[in-house]
Design a protein around this motif. Structure first.
Motif: not given
Length: 299
Positions: A22-25, A243-245, A249-252, A257-259
Motif C-alpha cells: 500500500g505504501l509503495a502504491y 486509491y490502490r495504496g 495500506g489504510g487511508i490515514a 506520504v503526501q507530505l
C-alpha cells in the motif's frame, strides 16, 4: 500450537506485506501528482483556468468510458453512486478547479506547499468516514509535518498570504474529502474503477462550462503539454495507484506520504519552469521525511 494461533502468526507477515505494498502504491501516486502544480502553471499561460480545471476531467472521462466499456465493469449500486458523488466533488471538480484558479496568479512552488495540508485533511476524513483510529503519536507527526510545510510557505511569502490562497485551502479540503472517500470505495469497486466512475458521473455537469471556456485562438505547445499531463496523469492514471495504496495500506497511514508531494512539486517546478530552490527547502524536506517515517510506524 493451535490452528487459530498458527493462522494469527501467519497473518502478521501478510498484513505487513499488504501495508508495504500500500505504501509503495501511495508513493507512486504522489510521484504522479507531484507534477500537477507545475503542469497547471504551464497550462494557465495559454488556457483559461476554468477550461483547465474542468476540461481535464472531461478528457479523463473519455478515457474512463473506453476502459470501463472494454472491461465490462459492473455498474455501482445506488448507495455507491451517492458516495462517488463525494469523490467527484472533491477530486474531479473541486481540487482541479480551485487550484487552477489559484495558479493563474501564484507560482507553482507557492501552490505546491499547500498540498502539505492534504495528508492531514485526508487522515481526518479517513478517521471520520472509514472509522480509522490512529494512535496519538500519529496525529502529532501529522500535525508537525503539516506545520513544517505551511510554516515554510508562510515564511517564503514574507509572513503574508496571497489572495489566491483561499482557493488553495478550499481545493485541499475538497481533495482530502475525495481521497478518503475514494480510498474507502476502492475496497468495494477497485482502485481504477473508482476514479473512472467518478469521472463519468461528473462529465455531464462539466461539459458546458468547458465548452464556454474553450480557447478561440492559437495556444502554444507548452500550455497544451501541461493540459495533457493534468488530464492523463494527474486526473486519470495517478488515481489508479493512489486509491490502490489507500485501500491496501489504510487511508490515514498511506496519506502521510503526501507530505513529500510539495517537494516533489517544487523539484518539478524547478525543472520545468525554472523556479528556484533553497537550502531551507532541503532542510524542511528532510524534517518532513522524518515525520512521514515516524508517523507511518505510529499509525
Amino acid at each position: 500450537m493451535s490452528a487459530s494461533s498458527t493462522a494469527g502468526v501467519a497473518s502478521v507477515p501478510a498484513a505487513s506485506r499488504r501495508a508495504a505494498l500500500g505504501l509503495a502504491y501511495g508513493v507512486a501516486g504522489v510521484a504522479c501528482f507531484s507534477g500537477t502544480m507545475p503542469a497547471t502553471r504551464l497550462a494557465v499561460a495559454g488556457l483559461d483556468p476554468l477550461f483547465i480545471g474542468l476540461g481535464r476531467a472531461l478528457v479523463a472521462a473519455a478515457l474512463a468510458a473506453l476502459l470501463l466499456a472494454a472491461t465490462r465493469q459492473r455498474w455501482p449500486s445506488a448507495r455507491q453512486w451517492a458516495r462517488l458523488a463525494l469523490v467527484s466533488a472533491g477530486v474531479v471538480v473541486g481540487f482541479p478547479l480551485f487550484s487552477s484558479l489559484a495558479l493563474a496568479s501564484v507560482s507553482a512552488n507557492h501552490a505546491a506547499l499547500f498540498t502539505g495540508l492534504l495528508p492531514l485533511c485526508t487522515a481526518l476524513f479517513g478517521a471520520w468516514f472509514a472509522h480509522e483510529r490512529p494512535r496519538a503519536p500519529f496525529w502529532v507527526c501529522a500535525l508537525a509535518g503539516s506545520a513544517l510545510v505551511t510554516g515554510h510557505a508562510w515564511l517564503a511569502a514574507g509572513g503574508a498570504l496571497a489572495g489566491a490562497d483561499g482557493y488553495l485551502i478550499v481545493a485541499v479540503v475538497l481533495c482530502g474529502l475525495g481521497y478518503a472517500e475514494g480510498g474507502r470505495l476502492a475496497r468495494e469497486l477497485g482502485s481504477w474503477q473508482v476514479i473512472c466512475w467518478a469521472l463519468l458521473l461528473a462529465a455531464p455537469f462539466v461539459a458546458w462550462p468547458v465548452w464556454t471556456a474553450r480557447p478561440t485562438g492559437p495556444v502554444d505547445a507548452a500550455s497544451w503539454a501541461g493540459f495533457a499531463y493534468v488530464s492523463v496523469v494527474s486526473m486519470f492514471l495517478g488515481f489508479f495507484v493512489w486509491y490502490r495504496g489507500l485501500a491496501l495500506g489504510g487511508i490515514a497511514r498511506v496519506s502521510q506520504v503526501q507530505l513529500l508531494q510539495p517537494f516533489g512539486g517544487m523539484l518539478a517546478a524547478a525543472a520545468l519552469l525554472g523556479e528556484s530552490l533553497s537550502w531551507g527547502l532541503v532542510g524542511v524536506t528532510a524534517a518532513v521525511a522524518v515525520c512521514v517515517a515516524v508517523g507511518r510506524r505510529a499509525a
